[in-house]
Design a protein around this motif. Structure first.
Motif, PDB file in Angstrom:
ATOM      1  N   HIS A  85      12.214   1.256  -0.280  1.00  0.00           N
ATOM      2  CA  HIS A  85      11.015   1.971  -0.745  1.00  0.00           C
ATOM      3  C   HIS A  85       9.937   0.970  -1.130  1.00  0.00           C
ATOM      4  CE1 HIS A  85      13.751   5.355  -0.814  1.00  0.00           C
ATOM      5  NE2 HIS A  85      14.584   4.599  -1.489  1.00  0.00           N
ATOM      6  N   ASP A  86       8.833   0.977  -0.407  1.00  0.00           N
ATOM      7  CA  ASP A  86       7.704   0.120  -0.769  1.00  0.00           C
ATOM      8  C   ASP A  86       6.853   0.883  -1.776  1.00  0.00           C
ATOM      9  OD1 ASP A  86       8.739  -1.427   1.216  1.00  0.00           O
ATOM     10  OD2 ASP A  86       7.017  -1.256   2.576  1.00  0.00           O
ATOM     11  N   ILE A  87       6.555   0.213  -2.878  1.00  0.00           N
ATOM     12  CA  ILE A  87       5.727   0.875  -3.893  1.00  0.00           C
ATOM     13  C   ILE A  87       4.300   0.380  -3.735  1.00  0.00           C
ATOM     14  CG2 ILE A  87       5.475   1.362  -6.355  1.00  0.00           C
ATOM     15  CD1 ILE A  87       8.456   0.668  -6.660  1.00  0.00           C
ATOM     16  N   ASP A  88       3.519   1.109  -2.958  1.00  0.00           N
ATOM     17  CA  ASP A  88       2.123   0.736  -2.730  1.00  0.00           C
ATOM     18  C   ASP A  88       1.218   1.289  -3.825  1.00  0.00           C
ATOM     19  OD1 ASP A  88       2.887  -0.513  -0.400  1.00  0.00           O
ATOM     20  OD2 ASP A  88       2.274   1.113   0.926  1.00  0.00           O
ATOM     21  N   HIS A  89       1.670   2.350  -4.478  1.00  0.00           N
ATOM     22  CA  HIS A  89       0.865   3.007  -5.522  1.00  0.00           C
ATOM     23  C   HIS A  89       1.770   3.414  -6.681  1.00  0.00           C
ATOM     24  CE1 HIS A  89      -2.432   3.708  -2.592  1.00  0.00           C
ATOM     25  NE2 HIS A  89      -1.433   3.882  -1.737  1.00  0.00           N
TER      26      HIS A  89
ATOM     27  N   LEU B  63      10.079  -8.182  -3.714  1.00  0.00           N
ATOM     28  CA  LEU B  63       8.628  -8.366  -3.679  1.00  0.00           C
ATOM     29  C   LEU B  63       8.044  -7.698  -2.436  1.00  0.00           C
ATOM     30  CD1 LEU B  63       6.136  -9.842  -4.917  1.00  0.00           C
ATOM     31  CD2 LEU B  63       6.686 -11.772  -3.400  1.00  0.00           C
ATOM     32  N   HIS B  64       6.877  -7.098  -2.616  1.00  0.00           N
ATOM     33  CA  HIS B  64       6.129  -6.547  -1.480  1.00  0.00           C
ATOM     34  C   HIS B  64       4.891  -7.431  -1.342  1.00  0.00           C
ATOM     35  CE1 HIS B  64       5.287  -3.586   1.463  1.00  0.00           C
ATOM     36  NE2 HIS B  64       4.400  -2.882   0.803  1.00  0.00           N
ATOM     37  N   PRO B  65       5.015  -8.577  -0.698  1.00  0.00           N
ATOM     38  CA  PRO B  65       3.882  -9.519  -0.662  1.00  0.00           C
ATOM     39  C   PRO B  65       2.652  -8.854  -0.049  1.00  0.00           C
ATOM     40  CG  PRO B  65       5.897 -10.561   0.162  1.00  0.00           C
ATOM     41  CD  PRO B  65       6.173  -9.084   0.066  1.00  0.00           C
TER      42      PRO B  65
ATOM     43  N   GLN C  61       6.914  -7.498   3.797  1.00  0.00           N
ATOM     44  CA  GLN C  61       5.459  -7.658   3.839  1.00  0.00           C
ATOM     45  C   GLN C  61       4.753  -6.304   3.818  1.00  0.00           C
ATOM     46  OE1 GLN C  61       5.797 -11.381   3.403  1.00  0.00           O
ATOM     47  NE2 GLN C  61       3.716 -10.770   3.961  1.00  0.00           N
ATOM     48  N   HIS C  62       3.710  -6.220   2.976  1.00  0.00           N
ATOM     49  CA  HIS C  62       2.843  -5.044   2.920  1.00  0.00           C
ATOM     50  C   HIS C  62       2.185  -4.867   4.297  1.00  0.00           C
ATOM     51  CE1 HIS C  62       0.263  -2.113   1.074  1.00  0.00           C
ATOM     52  NE2 HIS C  62      -0.808  -2.872   0.963  1.00  0.00           N
ATOM     53  N   TYR C  63       2.082  -3.643   4.763  1.00  0.00           N
ATOM     54  CA  TYR C  63       1.549  -3.325   6.098  1.00  0.00           C
ATOM     55  C   TYR C  63       2.388  -3.914   7.224  1.00  0.00           C
ATOM     56  CZ  TYR C  63      -2.672  -0.810   4.858  1.00  0.00           C
ATOM     57  OH  TYR C  63      -3.535   0.154   4.409  1.00  0.00           O
ATOM     58  N   LEU C  64       3.592  -4.398   6.897  1.00  0.00           N
ATOM     59  CA  LEU C  64       4.447  -5.054   7.905  1.00  0.00           C
ATOM     60  C   LEU C  64       3.695  -6.165   8.646  1.00  0.00           C
ATOM     61  CD1 LEU C  64       6.283  -1.948   9.472  1.00  0.00           C
ATOM     62  CD2 LEU C  64       6.844  -3.193   7.380  1.00  0.00           C
TER      63      LEU C  64
ATOM     64  N   TRP D 206      11.094   4.674   3.013  1.00  0.00           N
ATOM     65  CA  TRP D 206      10.372   5.869   2.561  1.00  0.00           C
ATOM     66  C   TRP D 206       9.560   5.505   1.329  1.00  0.00           C
ATOM     67  CZ3 TRP D 206      10.777   9.690   6.044  1.00  0.00           C
ATOM     68  CH2 TRP D 206       9.988  10.827   5.785  1.00  0.00           C
ATOM     69  N   HIS D 207       8.232   5.686   1.402  1.00  0.00           N
ATOM     70  CA  HIS D 207       7.352   5.318   0.282  1.00  0.00           C
ATOM     71  C   HIS D 207       7.437   6.366  -0.832  1.00  0.00           C
ATOM     72  CE1 HIS D 207       5.485   2.959   3.550  1.00  0.00           C
ATOM     73  NE2 HIS D 207       4.969   2.204   2.604  1.00  0.00           N
ATOM     74  N   ASN D 208       7.176   5.914  -2.071  1.00  0.00           N
ATOM     75  CA  ASN D 208       7.167   6.871  -3.179  1.00  0.00           C
ATOM     76  C   ASN D 208       5.998   7.851  -3.066  1.00  0.00           C
ATOM     77  OD1 ASN D 208       5.489   4.612  -3.741  1.00  0.00           O
ATOM     78  ND2 ASN D 208       5.492   5.070  -5.923  1.00  0.00           N
TER      79      ASN D 208
HETATM   80 ZN   LIG Z   1       2.974  -1.543   1.575  1.00  0.00          ZN
END
Ligand SMILES: [Zn+2]
Length: 454
Positions: A190-194, A297-299, A330-333, A429-431
């Protein structure tokens, strides 16, 4: 285009990968990557190499032109088939093209006239991403430029399937041998973008403006204003944060760990700039860790080529957690091979989880098994594992525009393919993808996980 040099190092790496996936890492048959008549003291395995220019020829091959064989043509006769779809042949051996693809020599040695070594290196080292120029608007190597997509095998874990073929021939050669088998696993990430729908009042105001002026919807404006105010006054219970503990519950009910990738910086338009040291969020992260889940980390957007920024973000997250961080996606892959791998390895990351495509689900690296990274141009292994990503929420709903029902079907068929090769299906799956407009897709995801628990 210059074909890579296939060095002894690279060959040893590819053998190790194939034998490991085949569950044959403790079996030590004499094996060789060379001519079919290579002498052995006891029955062994020979893989005969493709021509030196086969790699660039594969890239130049028009789409849909690859040779495919029925699975039965690649397994020993009468042996059970772990999968039934036809199998693409990435590299034929250079010699003996008139002979069957796999055969047994008079002394009992197995001769592959399909170059499994080249195929494993081609897929795992992502060499094509180094030499092909295509990039999308985020400087990412796009799925549609890949050989796997162009030739129609992106949905096959091809390296793993080749390893299963190798296993079957080893079993035929050594009837008393039992391969080590792995069971199917799920990797839930789970990537936490927000941390909430609107991080600032500016963002909320802009959305409300759009609701009123563009959509001319008072109802939507009211709902967005409420979302903003609720997350402001009751931050801890806003749906983006409460999703995190639900993800953890889901993973626990499947007897696995969830992995949460956290942003800790970034100041482009594509970064959200939340504060990783926010005390409420920090407490949630510590609680997830105490429950046995992994915080990685989600760089942020620019880090894929920026080691200083990568390091600063890693340190910020480590300070917030009071612990070392060894996992990253990585953010945005965004990723450049091999640079981003090298940056991650230099930063002490042990597992990167970036290599899937945003545009298409499937097997970017041709495998459903975590693998140690090999930097082909530098001819060396890096102290880092890649955990290839297979399916992301946004791929299903946004890029492929699938309905929830179609998304569920894709998840099921990916799971079947991964199970056939005893791999780990890696999902993202993103939050934020747990509330409207994602609710029906999140339901499909949850249903899929429920099915996996049976
Ligand atoms: Zn992201």
């Amino acid at each position: 285009m210059i074909d890579p040099a296939i060095t002894p190092n690279a060959i040893a790496y590819a053998w190790e990968r194939l034998l490991d996936i085949a569950g044959a890492e403790n079996l030590t048959p004499p094996y060789a990557y060379g001519p079919a008549n290579t002498p052995f003291p006891e029955p062994g395995v020979v893989i005969t190499p493709a021509a030196p220019d086969a790699w660039s020829r594969l890239l130049e091959l028009p789409a849909g032109q690859l040779d495919w064989l029925p699975a039965a043509a690649l397994f020993p006769s009468g042996s059970p088939l772990p999968f039934h779809d036809p199998v693409p042949i990435l590299f034929w051996s250079d010699a003996d093209r008139d002979k069957p693809p796999i055969g047994v020599r008079a002394d009992g040695s197995i001769i592959f006239r399909v170059d499994l070594i080249a195929a494993a290196l081609f897929m795992l080292t992502r060499w094509e991403e180094i030499v092909l120029p295509q990039r999308d608007e985020h400087d990412r190597f796009p799925a549609i430029a890949s050989t796997a997509y162009r030739q129609g095998f992106l949905e096959q874990p091809i390296v793993d399937r080749y390893a299963m073929i190798l296993r079957a021939w080893l079993q035929r050669q050594r009837p008393a041998w039992q391969p080590r088998r792995r069971t199917f696993r799920l990797r839930l990430s789970h990537d936490i973008d927000h941390l909430r729908r609107f991080e600032t009042i500016d963002l909320a105001a802009r959305q409300i403006g759009r609701d009123l002026l563009r959509a001319k919807s008072l109802g939507r404006a009211w709902q967005d204003a409420q979302d903003y105010l609720q997350a402001r006054w009751r931050f801890a219970s806003n749906p983006y944060l409460s999703a995190l503990e639900r993800f953890a519950d889901q993973a626990e009910s499947l007897d696995t760990q969830a992995v949460f990738y956290v942003l800790a910086g970034g100041n482009t338009l594509y970064d959200t700039g939340y504060d990783v040291a926010n005390p409420v969020f920090q407490e949630i992260l510590l609680r997830l860790r105490a429950r046995g889940h992994i915080i990685g980390l989600h760089p942020s957007y620019e880090t894929y080529l920026n080691p200083q920024q990568y390091l600063a973000e890693k340190e910020r997250l480590q300070n917030a957690l009071g612990a070392e961080v060894h996992h990253a996606r990585q953010h945005y892959l965004r990723f450049r091979v091999p640079d981003t791998w090298r940056i991650a390895a230099d930063m002490g990351i042990q597992e990167d989880a970036t290599l899937g495509y945003a545009q298409h689900e499937g097997f970017r690296c041709g495998t459903a098994h975590p693998f140690p990274v090999f930097d082909l141009p530098a001819d060396e292994r890096l102290p880092l594992f890649e955990l290839p990503l297979h399916v992301m929420d946004g791929t299903l709903k946004e890029y492929q525009q699938l309905s929830p029902e179609e998304s569920l079907q894709r998840l099921r068929s990916m799971a079947r393919r991964v199970a056939e090769v005893e791999g780990a299906l890696h999902l993202l799956w993103h939050n934020h993808a747990t509330v409207q407009p994602w609710t029906p897709w999140h339901k499909a995801y949850t249903q899929f996980l429920d099915e996996m628990a049976l």
